[in-house]
Design a protein around this motif. Structure first.
Motif, PDB file in Angstrom:
ATOM      1  N   ARG A  62     -38.680 -14.408 -25.370  1.00 41.94           N
ATOM      2  CA  ARG A  62     -38.590 -14.792 -24.069  1.00 41.94           C
ATOM      3  C   ARG A  62     -39.763 -15.717 -23.768  1.00 41.94           C
ATOM      4  O   ARG A  62     -40.928 -15.341 -24.031  1.00 41.94           O
ATOM      5  N   VAL A  63     -39.197 -17.079 -23.564  1.00 41.52           N
ATOM      6  CA  VAL A  63     -40.313 -17.936 -23.445  1.00 41.52           C
ATOM      7  C   VAL A  63     -40.284 -18.335 -21.856  1.00 41.52           C
ATOM      8  O   VAL A  63     -39.407 -18.376 -20.978  1.00 41.52           O
ATOM      9  N   ILE A  64     -41.713 -18.309 -21.266  1.00 46.60           N
ATOM     10  CA  ILE A  64     -41.690 -18.401 -20.003  1.00 46.60           C
ATOM     11  C   ILE A  64     -42.823 -19.681 -19.799  1.00 46.60           C
ATOM     12  O   ILE A  64     -43.752 -19.935 -20.882  1.00 46.60           O
ATOM     13  N   ARG A  65     -42.729 -20.737 -18.950  1.00 47.93           N
ATOM     14  CA  ARG A  65     -43.652 -21.926 -18.901  1.00 47.93           C
ATOM     15  C   ARG A  65     -44.636 -21.800 -17.902  1.00 47.93           C
ATOM     16  O   ARG A  65     -44.313 -21.413 -16.998  1.00 47.93           O
ATOM     17  N   CYS A  66     -45.908 -22.139 -18.312  1.00 50.81           N
ATOM     18  CA  CYS A  66     -47.097 -21.793 -17.465  1.00 50.81           C
ATOM     19  C   CYS A  66     -47.876 -23.274 -17.327  1.00 50.81           C
ATOM     20  O   CYS A  66     -48.266 -23.746 -18.262  1.00 50.81           O
ATOM     21  N   ASP A  67     -47.409 -24.107 -16.512  1.00 48.71           N
ATOM     22  CA  ASP A  67     -48.050 -25.427 -16.319  1.00 48.71           C
ATOM     23  C   ASP A  67     -49.298 -25.461 -15.848  1.00 48.71           C
ATOM     24  O   ASP A  67     -50.098 -26.581 -16.163  1.00 48.71           O
ATOM     25  N   ARG A  68     -49.866 -24.574 -15.381  1.00 44.38           N
ATOM     26  CA  ARG A  68     -51.400 -24.572 -14.898  1.00 44.38           C
ATOM     27  C   ARG A  68     -52.255 -24.459 -16.234  1.00 44.38           C
ATOM     28  O   ARG A  68     -51.890 -23.700 -17.088  1.00 44.38           O
ATOM     29  N   SER A  69     -53.060 -25.214 -16.459  1.00 39.98           N
ATOM     30  CA  SER A  69     -53.741 -25.310 -17.861  1.00 39.98           C
ATOM     31  C   SER A  69     -54.871 -24.155 -17.978  1.00 39.98           C
ATOM     32  O   SER A  69     -55.361 -23.953 -16.903  1.00 39.98           O
ATOM     33  N   GLY A  70     -54.860 -23.742 -18.987  1.00 47.70           N
ATOM     34  CA  GLY A  70     -55.991 -22.719 -19.178  1.00 47.70           C
ATOM     35  C   GLY A  70     -55.352 -21.486 -19.680  1.00 47.70           C
ATOM     36  O   GLY A  70     -54.211 -21.083 -19.397  1.00 47.70           O
ATOM     37  N   ILE A  71     -56.076 -20.856 -20.434  1.00 50.43           N
ATOM     38  CA  ILE A  71     -55.842 -19.649 -21.250  1.00 50.43           C
ATOM     39  C   ILE A  71     -55.890 -18.534 -20.196  1.00 50.43           C
ATOM     40  O   ILE A  71     -54.909 -17.561 -20.150  1.00 50.43           O
ATOM     41  N   PRO A  72     -56.851 -18.325 -19.102  1.00 54.00           N
ATOM     42  CA  PRO A  72     -56.618 -17.318 -18.076  1.00 54.00           C
ATOM     43  C   PRO A  72     -55.143 -17.451 -17.321  1.00 54.00           C
ATOM     44  O   PRO A  72     -54.687 -16.282 -17.035  1.00 54.00           O
ATOM     45  N   ALA A  73     -54.758 -18.723 -16.873  1.00 56.46           N
ATOM     46  CA  ALA A  73     -53.481 -18.629 -16.247  1.00 56.46           C
ATOM     47  C   ALA A  73     -52.435 -18.274 -17.177  1.00 56.46           C
ATOM     48  O   ALA A  73     -51.307 -17.810 -16.918  1.00 56.46           O
ATOM     49  N   ALA A  74     -52.453 -18.900 -18.345  1.00 52.14           N
ATOM     50  CA  ALA A  74     -51.212 -18.490 -19.382  1.00 52.14           C
ATOM     51  C   ALA A  74     -51.184 -17.173 -19.427  1.00 52.14           C
ATOM     52  O   ALA A  74     -50.021 -16.316 -19.788  1.00 52.14           O
ATOM     53  N   SER A  75     -52.192 -16.486 -19.918  1.00 54.30           N
ATOM     54  CA  SER A  75     -52.338 -14.789 -20.298  1.00 54.30           C
ATOM     55  C   SER A  75     -51.734 -14.018 -18.883  1.00 54.30           C
ATOM     56  O   SER A  75     -50.967 -13.132 -19.053  1.00 54.30           O
ATOM     57  N   SER A  76     -52.193 -14.638 -17.928  1.00 53.89           N
ATOM     58  CA  SER A  76     -52.003 -13.687 -16.568  1.00 53.89           C
ATOM     59  C   SER A  76     -50.344 -13.911 -16.355  1.00 53.89           C
ATOM     60  O   SER A  76     -49.696 -12.962 -16.086  1.00 53.89           O
ATOM     61  N   ALA A  77     -50.047 -15.095 -16.847  1.00 50.69           N
ATOM     62  CA  ALA A  77     -48.425 -15.340 -16.337  1.00 50.69           C
ATOM     63  C   ALA A  77     -47.608 -14.442 -17.512  1.00 50.69           C
ATOM     64  O   ALA A  77     -46.466 -13.783 -17.157  1.00 50.69           O
ATOM     65  N   GLY A  78     -48.013 -14.609 -18.569  1.00 52.78           N
ATOM     66  CA  GLY A  78     -47.575 -13.509 -19.462  1.00 52.78           C
ATOM     67  C   GLY A  78     -47.358 -11.954 -19.187  1.00 52.78           C
ATOM     68  O   GLY A  78     -46.348 -11.238 -19.348  1.00 52.78           O
ATOM     69  N   TYR A  79     -48.518 -11.754 -18.691  1.00 52.48           N
ATOM     70  CA  TYR A  79     -48.705 -10.085 -18.212  1.00 52.48           C
ATOM     71  C   TYR A  79     -47.769  -9.872 -17.114  1.00 52.48           C
ATOM     72  O   TYR A  79     -47.197  -8.833 -16.942  1.00 52.48           O
ATOM     73  N   ASP A  80     -47.555 -10.810 -16.193  1.00 55.57           N
ATOM     74  CA  ASP A  80     -46.887 -10.757 -15.181  1.00 55.57           C
ATOM     75  C   ASP A  80     -45.345 -10.637 -15.489  1.00 55.57           C
ATOM     76  O   ASP A  80     -44.689  -9.780 -14.684  1.00 55.57           O
ATOM     77  N   GLY A 169     -52.804  -3.389 -11.102  1.00 55.94           N
ATOM     78  CA  GLY A 169     -53.900  -2.899 -10.254  1.00 55.94           C
ATOM     79  C   GLY A 169     -54.896  -3.987 -10.204  1.00 55.94           C
ATOM     80  O   GLY A 169     -55.732  -3.839  -9.168  1.00 55.94           O
ATOM     81  N   ILE A 170     -54.969  -4.764 -11.041  1.00 55.26           N
ATOM     82  CA  ILE A 170     -56.194  -5.699 -11.030  1.00 55.26           C
ATOM     83  C   ILE A 170     -55.608  -7.231 -11.183  1.00 55.26           C
ATOM     84  O   ILE A 170     -56.470  -8.261 -11.048  1.00 55.26           O
ATOM     85  N   ARG A 171     -54.171  -7.441 -10.964  1.00 54.41           N
ATOM     86  CA  ARG A 171     -53.620  -8.839 -11.199  1.00 54.41           C
ATOM     87  C   ARG A 171     -54.175  -9.722 -10.168  1.00 54.41           C
ATOM     88  O   ARG A 171     -54.235 -10.793 -10.299  1.00 54.41           O
ATOM     89  N   SER A 172     -54.364  -9.090  -8.780  1.00 54.74           N
ATOM     90  CA  SER A 172     -54.866 -10.107  -8.013  1.00 54.74           C
ATOM     91  C   SER A 172     -56.411 -10.277  -7.810  1.00 54.74           C
ATOM     92  O   SER A 172     -56.831 -10.982  -7.011  1.00 54.74           O
ATOM     93  N   HIS A 173     -56.896  -9.642  -9.000  1.00 55.76           N
ATOM     94  CA  HIS A 173     -58.485  -9.786  -8.867  1.00 55.76           C
ATOM     95  C   HIS A 173     -58.998 -10.698 -10.038  1.00 55.76           C
ATOM     96  O   HIS A 173     -60.041 -11.165  -9.709  1.00 55.76           O
ATOM     97  N   VAL A 174     -58.263 -10.989 -11.007  1.00 57.72           N
ATOM     98  CA  VAL A 174     -58.544 -11.645 -12.165  1.00 57.72           C
ATOM     99  C   VAL A 174     -58.800 -13.203 -11.793  1.00 57.72           C
ATOM    100  O   VAL A 174     -58.139 -13.627 -10.962  1.00 57.72           O
ATOM    101  N   HIS A 175     -59.529 -13.840 -12.352  1.00 59.78           N
ATOM    102  CA  HIS A 175     -59.826 -15.311 -11.932  1.00 59.78           C
ATOM    103  C   HIS A 175     -58.807 -16.181 -12.742  1.00 59.78           C
ATOM    104  O   HIS A 175     -59.302 -17.031 -13.571  1.00 59.78           O
ATOM    105  N   ARG A 176     -57.517 -16.040 -12.547  1.00 60.33           N
ATOM    106  CA  ARG A 176     -56.735 -16.930 -13.347  1.00 60.33           C
ATOM    107  C   ARG A 176     -56.726 -18.357 -13.127  1.00 60.33           C
ATOM    108  O   ARG A 176     -55.989 -19.080 -13.866  1.00 60.33           O
ATOM    109  N   GLN A 177     -56.996 -18.778 -11.875  1.00 60.08           N
ATOM    110  CA  GLN A 177     -57.051 -20.191 -11.491  1.00 60.08           C
ATOM    111  C   GLN A 177     -58.133 -20.849 -12.327  1.00 60.08           C
ATOM    112  O   GLN A 177     -58.032 -22.352 -12.477  1.00 60.08           O
ATOM    113  N   ASP A 178     -59.028 -20.475 -12.988  1.00 56.11           N
ATOM    114  CA  ASP A 178     -60.133 -21.246 -13.539  1.00 56.11           C
ATOM    115  C   ASP A 178     -60.089 -21.457 -15.059  1.00 56.11           C
ATOM    116  O   ASP A 178     -60.256 -20.230 -15.809  1.00 56.11           O
ATOM    117  N   PRO A 179     -59.622 -22.477 -15.491  1.00 59.84           N
ATOM    118  CA  PRO A 179     -59.489 -22.593 -16.957  1.00 59.84           C
ATOM    119  C   PRO A 179     -60.640 -22.534 -17.747  1.00 59.84           C
ATOM    120  O   PRO A 179     -60.627 -22.552 -18.988  1.00 59.84           O
TER     121      PRO A 179
END
Length: 265
Positions: A62-80, A169-179
C-alpha cells in the motif's frame, strides 16, 4: 511463506522511501520470502522522482504519499496509516532475514509487557571481512552516546518494531515537522517515557553502508543527533530526565497514574 498463526499479533511493515527504487525492490523481495508473511506493507513515498512507488505497488504494498520533506514526517505518516497490532519499521535499503517477521511476532506474543523491540544489523556492502564488526561498532557507539541522553535503550529505525497502541500514545508528541531531526532518537525520547524497550536477539537485518560513504553524510547524521537531543532540553536534560523516569517507574509499580507530557509544537 506461512500465514499468521492463531493468537499472533498482526504485523504492518512501514518503509519510508525517496528515490530508492532498486534498493526497495530488493527489500520487498526479502519481505516476500519471509517465513511468516506480514499482514500489510506500507510504503511511504516521500516525493520520489524515480519508480519507487511503482515498484512498491508491483509487490502489492500500500503506497501513501508524504509531501512534507524529511524522514520524521515520512515515518510518522506510515505509522499513522498502519493498521496492524504491531508496526515493524525498516528502510528501503535494508534486507531482513527470512525469519524477521516471525521473530518479531513471536517476541510480542511472548512479552505483553514490552511495547518496543529493536534489533542489530550487519552491513551488506563494503569490505566483506569487516561488515559484521563495523556494524557492531557503529551500533555500539550509537548506544554509548544516546543511552546517557535517554536514560534507557535507544531504538534503531532500520530494525524496529513497536505496538501500534504505543505509537498512538505518542504520535502527537513526536517532532514530525522538523526534517533535520534524527527520527529514531526523537521516537525513543517519547516512547521511552512510558513504554518498555528491549533488544531483540535473532532479528537479523542487513543494512547498507551508503550513509557512511562520505564525511558529509556522516556529519549530517551527527548534527541531526545533536539537534534532536537539544530540542528536548531543558525538559529532557539528562539528570532531569533520569529522575523523572525513575519516579514514573516507581509510581507505575505502585499503580499511581502519571500525567502525560504536552504535545510537541
Amino acid at each position: 511463506m506461512t500465514a499468521r498463526p492463531e493468537g499472533s499479533p498482526t504485523i504492518s511493515v512501514v518503509i519510508p522511501v525517496k528515490d530508492d527504487a532498486n534498493e526497495l525492490h530488493r527489500c520487498l523481495r526479502a519481505l516476500q520470502l519471509q517465513t511468516r508473511e506480514p499482514d500489510e506493507i506500507v510504503v511511504v513515498d516521500n516525493g520520489s522522482s524515480d519508480a519507487s512507488a511503482q515498484v512498491a505497488r508491483e509487490f502489492g504494498a500500500r503506497v501513501i504519499r508524504c509531501d512534507r520533506s524529511g524522514i520524521p514526517a515520512a515515518s510518522s505518516a506510515g505509522y499513522d496509516a498502519a493498521t496492524g497490532d504491531v508496526i515493524a519499521r525498516l528502510d528501503a535499503d535494508c534486507i531482513p532475514a527470512r525469519t524477521w517477521i516471525e521473530t518479531v511476532a513471536d517476541a510480542f506474543a511472548r512479552r505483553p509487557d514490552v511495547s518496543v523491540f529493536t534489533g542489530g544489523a550487519r552491513f551488506v556492502d563494503g569490505p566483506i571481512a569487516l561488515r559484521t564488526s563495523l556494524a557492531a561498532g557503529y551500533l555500539g557507539a550509537y548506544a554509548l552516546v544516546t543511552v546517557p541522553a535517554l536514560g534507557h535503550l535507544p531504538v534503531f529505525g532500520s530494525n524496529l518494531a513497536f505496538r501500534r497502541s504505543a505509537w498512538q500514545g505518542i504520535r502527537s508528541h513526536v517532532h514530525r515537522q522538523d526534517p533535520e531531526l534524527h527520527d529514531d532518537l526523537d521516537f525513543a525520547f517519547h516512547v521511552g517515557e512510558r513504554h518498555r524497550i528491549r533488544y531483540l536477539r535473532g532479528a537479523a537485518m542487513g543494512i547498507s553502508m551508503r550513509p557512511f560513504a562520505s564525511g558529509a553524510d556522516f556529519g549530517q547524521r551527527v548534527r541531526r543527533g545533536v539537534r534532536t537531543v537539544l530540542v528536548h532540553w531543558p525538559a529532557d536534560f539528562p539528570p532531569v530526565r533520569w529522575v523523572r523516569l525513575a519516579l514514573r517507574r516507581a509510581l507505575h509499580r505502585l499503580g499511581v497514574p502519571v500525567p502525560r507530557r504536552r504535545a510537541a509544537p
